[in-house]
Design an enzyme around this catalytic site. Structure first.
Site, PDB file in Angstrom:
ATOM      1  N   CYS A  78       1.509  -1.470  -0.114  1.00 10.45           N
ATOM      2  CA  CYS A  78       0.131   0.002  -0.095  1.00 10.45           C
ATOM      3  C   CYS A  78       1.092   1.181  -0.314  1.00 10.45           C
ATOM      4  O   CYS A  78       2.090   1.021   0.336  1.00 10.45           O
ATOM      5  CB  CYS A  78      -0.866   0.494   1.024  1.00 10.45           C
ATOM      6  SG  CYS A  78      -1.348  -1.424   1.190  1.00 10.45           S
ATOM      7  N   GLU A 138      -8.653   6.554   5.187  1.00  8.36           N
ATOM      8  CA  GLU A 138      -8.546   6.799   3.485  1.00  8.36           C
ATOM      9  C   GLU A 138      -9.405   6.448   2.669  1.00  8.36           C
ATOM     10  O   GLU A 138     -10.393   5.590   2.034  1.00  8.36           O
ATOM     11  CB  GLU A 138      -7.321   5.759   3.308  1.00  8.36           C
ATOM     12  CG  GLU A 138      -6.672   5.785   4.026  1.00  8.36           C
ATOM     13  CD  GLU A 138      -4.955   4.765   3.753  1.00  8.36           C
ATOM     14  OE1 GLU A 138      -4.096   5.001   4.432  1.00  8.36           O
ATOM     15  OE2 GLU A 138      -5.367   3.761   2.929  1.00  8.36           O
TER      16      GLU A 138
END
EC number: 5.3.3.2
Length: 194
Positions: free
Chosen positions: A69, A118
């Protein structure tokens, strides 16, 4: 030599950019909504690369997760950010980078109370070089068959990152429905985020 400050892109609820902040100040108990990405890397045999986050990571240390990520820098193209982070975290070159879940969004709190909040588009890619993980990022890694990963996550969700638990049923709905993972992910998504 001055230390480089990594910035993350802050977003409003509609996903519009509203500013930036140093990454070191964003992941707290009051994490602002920000832009990130996840990538699932496959090998030539169709196996997915899963990584165990290094123990020194601020969020979800020691848990298994998708390949990697990251956060795009301000004004950085998302695909360029994916390539950059693959090299930084895994020493890995990628090919066939494809956006597969453009609207993925989640909020989760880890055991230490640190919040991830997010908008996190999800990519898939193919490994174009051997994996050479950075120990400060990755504790260990494995190439696994997605059909084996899904029941493992369904039966031991605590051992995996919440974003992986939520992404897998969206990426593999036919397998997730039969493994119990869809229910596990639904339960995780229903937990209030404080």
């Amino acid at each position: 030599m001055p230390q480089h400050t990594e910035l993350v892109v802050l977003l409003d609820d509609d996903g519009e950019t509203i500013g930036t902040a140093p990454k070191a100040t964003v992941h707290t108990r009051d994490t602002a909504l920000h832009l990130a990405f996840s990538c699932h890397v496959f090998d030539a045999q169709g196996r997915i690369l899963v990584t165990r986050r290094a123990i020194g990571k601020l969020t979800w240390p020691g848990v298994w997760t998708n390949s990697f990520c990251g956060h795009p820098a301000p004004d950085e193209d998302m695909r360029e950010a994916v390539h950059r982070r693959a090299e930084q975290e895994l020493g890995l070159e990628l090919e066939s980078v494809e956006l597969v879940l453009p609207d993925f969004r989640y909020r989760a709190t880890d055991a230490a109370g640190v919040v991830e909040n997010e908008i996190c588009p999800v990519f898939r890619a193919v490994a174009a070089s051997p994996v050479d993980p950075r120990p400060e990022e990755v504790g260990e890694y494995q190439w696994v068959d997605p059909e084996q990963l899904i029941p493992a996550v369904a039966h031991t969700p605590w051992a995996f990152s919440p974003w992986l638990t939520l992404q897998l049923p969206l990426l593999y709905p036919e397998h997730a429905a039969h493994s119990g993972l869809a229910e596990t992910a639904a339960a995780a998504a229903a937990v209030p985020a404080a």
